[in-house]
Design a protein around this motif. Sequence first.
Motif, PDB file in Angstrom:
ATOM      1  N   SER A 102      39.375  14.974  55.272  1.00  0.00           N
ATOM      2  CA  SER A 102      40.375  13.940  55.277  1.00  0.00           C
ATOM      3  C   SER A 102      40.186  12.978  54.507  1.00  0.00           C
ATOM      4  O   SER A 102      41.223  12.142  54.141  1.00  0.00           O
ATOM      5  CB  SER A 102      40.272  13.262  56.705  1.00  0.00           C
ATOM      6  N   ASN A 103      39.198  12.868  53.839  1.00  0.00           N
ATOM      7  CA  ASN A 103      38.881  11.528  52.924  1.00  0.00           C
ATOM      8  C   ASN A 103      38.221  12.047  51.572  1.00  0.00           C
ATOM      9  O   ASN A 103      37.081  11.634  51.618  1.00  0.00           O
ATOM     10  CB  ASN A 103      38.202  10.574  53.552  1.00  0.00           C
ATOM     11  N   SER A 104      38.650  12.838  50.785  1.00  0.00           N
ATOM     12  CA  SER A 104      38.216  13.274  49.547  1.00  0.00           C
ATOM     13  C   SER A 104      39.291  13.541  48.530  1.00  0.00           C
ATOM     14  O   SER A 104      40.218  13.742  48.713  1.00  0.00           O
ATOM     15  CB  SER A 104      37.017  14.539  49.895  1.00  0.00           C
ATOM     16  N   PHE A 105      38.536  13.704  47.309  1.00  0.00           N
ATOM     17  CA  PHE A 105      39.257  14.184  46.099  1.00  0.00           C
ATOM     18  C   PHE A 105      38.776  15.374  45.479  1.00  0.00           C
ATOM     19  O   PHE A 105      37.616  15.433  45.833  1.00  0.00           O
ATOM     20  CB  PHE A 105      40.033  13.205  45.318  1.00  0.00           C
ATOM     21  N   LEU A 106      39.451  15.826  44.620  1.00  0.00           N
ATOM     22  CA  LEU A 106      38.657  17.120  43.832  1.00  0.00           C
ATOM     23  C   LEU A 106      38.143  16.882  42.464  1.00  0.00           C
ATOM     24  O   LEU A 106      39.183  15.942  41.725  1.00  0.00           O
ATOM     25  CB  LEU A 106      39.775  18.241  43.826  1.00  0.00           C
ATOM     26  N   VAL A 107      37.178  17.230  41.993  1.00  0.00           N
ATOM     27  CA  VAL A 107      36.639  17.100  40.332  1.00  0.00           C
ATOM     28  C   VAL A 107      36.593  18.416  39.955  1.00  0.00           C
ATOM     29  O   VAL A 107      36.363  19.387  40.475  1.00  0.00           O
ATOM     30  CB  VAL A 107      35.471  16.614  40.527  1.00  0.00           C
ATOM     31  N   SER A 108      37.488  18.716  38.744  1.00  0.00           N
ATOM     32  CA  SER A 108      37.723  19.993  38.377  1.00  0.00           C
ATOM     33  C   SER A 108      36.650  19.967  37.047  1.00  0.00           C
ATOM     34  O   SER A 108      36.273  19.056  36.514  1.00  0.00           O
ATOM     35  CB  SER A 108      39.151  19.925  37.454  1.00  0.00           C
ATOM     36  N   PRO A 109      35.950  21.317  37.072  1.00  0.00           N
ATOM     37  CA  PRO A 109      34.886  21.666  35.720  1.00  0.00           C
ATOM     38  C   PRO A 109      35.842  21.827  34.587  1.00  0.00           C
ATOM     39  O   PRO A 109      37.180  21.715  34.381  1.00  0.00           O
ATOM     40  CB  PRO A 109      34.587  22.799  36.116  1.00  0.00           C
ATOM     41  N   GLY A 110      34.869  21.521  33.493  1.00  0.00           N
ATOM     42  CA  GLY A 110      35.598  21.677  32.022  1.00  0.00           C
ATOM     43  C   GLY A 110      36.437  20.382  31.852  1.00  0.00           C
ATOM     44  O   GLY A 110      37.154  20.196  30.843  1.00  0.00           O
ATOM     45  N   ARG A 132      34.094  26.501  33.437  1.00  0.00           N
ATOM     46  CA  ARG A 132      34.190  26.983  34.482  1.00  0.00           C
ATOM     47  C   ARG A 132      33.109  26.207  35.928  1.00  0.00           C
ATOM     48  O   ARG A 132      33.267  26.148  36.764  1.00  0.00           O
ATOM     49  CB  ARG A 132      34.271  28.262  34.807  1.00  0.00           C
ATOM     50  N   ASP A 133      31.868  25.468  34.968  1.00  0.00           N
ATOM     51  CA  ASP A 133      30.986  24.999  35.598  1.00  0.00           C
ATOM     52  C   ASP A 133      30.861  23.527  35.596  1.00  0.00           C
ATOM     53  O   ASP A 133      30.369  22.543  36.626  1.00  0.00           O
ATOM     54  CB  ASP A 133      29.923  25.812  35.464  1.00  0.00           C
ATOM     55  N   ILE A 134      30.840  23.185  34.384  1.00  0.00           N
ATOM     56  CA  ILE A 134      30.356  21.913  34.008  1.00  0.00           C
ATOM     57  C   ILE A 134      31.326  20.718  34.174  1.00  0.00           C
ATOM     58  O   ILE A 134      32.542  21.012  33.883  1.00  0.00           O
ATOM     59  CB  ILE A 134      29.760  21.571  32.636  1.00  0.00           C
ATOM     60  N   ALA A 135      31.001  19.639  34.796  1.00  0.00           N
ATOM     61  CA  ALA A 135      32.028  18.631  35.114  1.00  0.00           C
ATOM     62  C   ALA A 135      31.161  17.286  34.791  1.00  0.00           C
ATOM     63  O   ALA A 135      29.974  17.024  35.146  1.00  0.00           O
ATOM     64  CB  ALA A 135      32.798  18.576  36.568  1.00  0.00           C
ATOM     65  N   VAL A 136      32.036  16.267  34.499  1.00  0.00           N
ATOM     66  CA  VAL A 136      31.436  14.826  34.228  1.00  0.00           C
ATOM     67  C   VAL A 136      32.325  14.058  35.119  1.00  0.00           C
ATOM     68  O   VAL A 136      33.627  14.022  35.029  1.00  0.00           O
ATOM     69  CB  VAL A 136      31.464  14.348  32.786  1.00  0.00           C
ATOM     70  N   ILE A 137      31.763  13.320  35.757  1.00  0.00           N
ATOM     71  CA  ILE A 137      32.614  12.078  36.631  1.00  0.00           C
ATOM     72  C   ILE A 137      31.939  10.720  36.632  1.00  0.00           C
ATOM     73  O   ILE A 137      30.613  10.705  36.820  1.00  0.00           O
ATOM     74  CB  ILE A 137      32.638  12.576  38.219  1.00  0.00           C
ATOM     75  N   ASN A 138      32.670   9.846  36.693  1.00  0.00           N
ATOM     76  CA  ASN A 138      32.142   8.544  36.232  1.00  0.00           C
ATOM     77  C   ASN A 138      32.737   7.551  37.313  1.00  0.00           C
ATOM     78  O   ASN A 138      34.009   7.328  37.427  1.00  0.00           O
ATOM     79  CB  ASN A 138      32.346   7.997  34.745  1.00  0.00           C
ATOM     80  N   LEU A 197      27.426   7.689  36.395  1.00  0.00           N
ATOM     81  CA  LEU A 197      27.743   8.835  35.817  1.00  0.00           C
ATOM     82  C   LEU A 197      26.997  10.031  36.015  1.00  0.00           C
ATOM     83  O   LEU A 197      25.814   9.983  36.183  1.00  0.00           O
ATOM     84  CB  LEU A 197      27.943   8.531  33.976  1.00  0.00           C
ATOM     85  N   VAL A 198      27.661  11.207  36.591  1.00  0.00           N
ATOM     86  CA  VAL A 198      26.920  12.315  37.007  1.00  0.00           C
ATOM     87  C   VAL A 198      27.492  13.474  36.199  1.00  0.00           C
ATOM     88  O   VAL A 198      28.752  13.685  35.976  1.00  0.00           O
ATOM     89  CB  VAL A 198      27.363  12.473  38.603  1.00  0.00           C
ATOM     90  N   VAL A 199      26.509  14.206  35.594  1.00  0.00           N
ATOM     91  CA  VAL A 199      27.115  15.501  35.066  1.00  0.00           C
ATOM     92  C   VAL A 199      26.533  16.654  35.969  1.00  0.00           C
ATOM     93  O   VAL A 199      25.586  16.677  36.804  1.00  0.00           O
ATOM     94  CB  VAL A 199      26.119  15.802  33.376  1.00  0.00           C
ATOM     95  N   LEU A 200      27.758  17.409  36.299  1.00  0.00           N
ATOM     96  CA  LEU A 200      27.552  18.357  37.500  1.00  0.00           C
ATOM     97  C   LEU A 200      27.767  19.788  36.870  1.00  0.00           C
ATOM     98  O   LEU A 200      28.089  19.993  35.939  1.00  0.00           O
ATOM     99  CB  LEU A 200      28.888  18.132  38.316  1.00  0.00           C
ATOM    100  N   ASP A 201      26.918  20.779  37.460  1.00  0.00           N
ATOM    101  CA  ASP A 201      26.725  22.073  37.309  1.00  0.00           C
ATOM    102  C   ASP A 201      27.218  22.922  38.598  1.00  0.00           C
ATOM    103  O   ASP A 201      26.186  23.183  39.246  1.00  0.00           O
ATOM    104  CB  ASP A 201      25.799  22.435  36.528  1.00  0.00           C
ATOM    105  N   MET A 202      28.311  23.257  38.624  1.00  0.00           N
ATOM    106  CA  MET A 202      28.551  24.264  40.068  1.00  0.00           C
ATOM    107  C   MET A 202      28.017  25.633  40.053  1.00  0.00           C
ATOM    108  O   MET A 202      27.703  26.231  41.037  1.00  0.00           O
ATOM    109  CB  MET A 202      30.083  24.418  40.029  1.00  0.00           C
ATOM    110  N   LYS A 203      27.344  26.083  38.893  1.00  0.00           N
ATOM    111  CA  LYS A 203      26.638  27.455  38.738  1.00  0.00           C
ATOM    112  C   LYS A 203      27.319  28.490  39.658  1.00  0.00           C
ATOM    113  O   LYS A 203      26.818  29.223  40.379  1.00  0.00           O
ATOM    114  CB  LYS A 203      25.220  27.418  39.366  1.00  0.00           C
TER     115      LYS A 203
END
Length: 671
Positions: A367-375, A580-586, A330-336
């Motif tokens: 060619s081999n990725s997906f998107l993670v949205s903030p919020g 607009r910046d913080i996202a969580v991905i598990n 589990l990662v908490v991201l901050d795109m700043k």
Amino acid sequence: MERAGENMSGPFPKTVRDLSDVSTVHGLRYVLNGKACYLDRLLWTLICVTATGIGLFMSAQLWLHWQSNPVVTTIATASLPITNLDFPAITLCSPGNDIESLTKLPLILDGFWTEFWNNSEHEMAFEDMDRTSQGLVLTEFMIQMVPGWPLELTLEEFLLHMTTDHDALIKTFIIAKYLNDPLDKRPAFDILLNPARANEMEQVQSDIKEKVKQLFSAMDFVSEQVHEILLGVLWFTGLPCEKLLQTCVWKGRKIPCSLLFHLIPTDIGFCCSFNHDPLVVMLKNSSFANILQRIENKYQDLGPGAQIRHQKRYINYSFSPQAGKHNGLLVVLDMKSHDLTSTSVMEDFLGIHASVTPKNQFPMMNSNSFLVSPGMETQVEITGKKISATATLRNTLDPTERNCFFTDEYPLQLFSNYTMTNCWMECLMNLSKKALRQHETCIPWNFPTKIEPPCKPISHQLFLEEFNYLDMNKIIGTEVCRPNCGGTEYTTSISSAPFRPCTHANFGLTRFCTLERYGAKPQKWADNVLEQYQEWLEGRDMPDYLLDLQSPQRTTKQDFIFHSEAQTREFPGNYNAFDRDIAVINFFFSHPVAIELISAPSMTWAQYVSSVGGLLGLFIGFSVISGIEILYWFTIGYAENVHADKRIRKISVESSKSQSTQNTSFSAFVG
């Protein structure tokens, strides 16, 4: 009815009659029976010919199927424990540049920096200078260390040229030029939109391109020392992992992200990667990999996990996967996004790239990725599938027949082990280099290489245009990149949901609403808490224990291009980081077991002979002994019959002569 063959004589007919009496081939005795009537023999002939034809036809079909499908893949087990798999490599790429971190450049290039600083005349320590002065000193450093660096080129401008789409950057320069022209009252966009000014636009573009070409023409990127300095500078072109990754939890245990993630080059720039093979392992004897390894080691020693990193051997965690949402990463991201440099974001979406790949594979994010949205919190359910191959497959079929390569079977120029993605990466790079050879022999700075220097901006742009838009139909058939004969394949199922606000319903229960003061910053609840304290304090100073609270409200940098009221309404200067910046991905495995597939030859010669024997035995009773019988009777048996026939004829002739002599003597006696 007249019998056929009653008067047949001679060695060959006798051989046929003898074979029909003892043959194990079904129906042959009826066909060759000389005492049978013609109708019976014709009927059995049709039956035997039909049965033989069907048997031979099915044998031919079996042969064609074997040749067109030499490999068969079957399920070895549907209950392989996922502990037998590797947890995949996770790669996260943030948008835009953050040149604020360039102030750490002297620390990661300390050897070169010490030489420069000892020969300089600066009285104030670098870390005590303001941001503008530091930028000037860094530019001075590059002028001295990179041969041919022009005096008028700042380090910040250099990074923009090296990392941004060249044509888009020129348009930005044009807008900036007309925005700063006090004599021209027209909107700066007019030169881009007004057809009447097309010639003027073309001339301005040409002038800027020529200026850029001249700025970089004398610069020498060839030496390994310059290459290391450039990679050290370009290291900061992406958001550093320590800024992007706020919190990392592995199997329910909070671990400093700097222990789990490291920076890795991809086809879109430097990104943060988890559980990926180090470059020095993935690449063959590459100075590129060695340089990046040295830079990363020095950079990580500056981070918050530096003290723990040297005790890493004492930290007991394994990258073996387990099932369940709480047993993954589990990662908490901050795109700043408020800190991003102007003209550095080349995507229309608000989010980051993420990929799940095997750990020995170069991450090709385009060619081999997906998107993670903030919020939002994004759940990535991983399913693994192990593919194995039998030793017989490798020993009996060549790569063209089995259409796959083992990891050590097809040597690549750059990569230590073969994977199809690594092979395609090399293939695309080689074809792009061939197309670019008339301009410059180079490789984009973020691509793996052995000896080629990094491309200058114009060549960099041309290389990427070839690489990204190469017609794959021209490659297939000319370059051999086959699938892997073994390994692990990962598939993902992705779902997401927006963050819930902190209310009485989830207070103290959810990740962002527990009032944990020493967790990730900013705190989602900080504004509400600070507001209540301000009402209570009535202008007095905040207590020291509240000074580490950080409001999620952020202010973007002033937009020097789009600064109208319409833009302000769409993107207000102040915004909430959790929007607009913080996202969580598990990332997690949902099932404790996986499928294992095994590839093997669809048939061996022994199996084919057995199958043909079964078909011919089914239809006409033919076997190896049957074939030996036929061979025997038409060789040895026929020879014996010929010999016997000659002996009989000789005896018959001698008997006839004797009889004739006796008859003559008797006639003379009577007469």
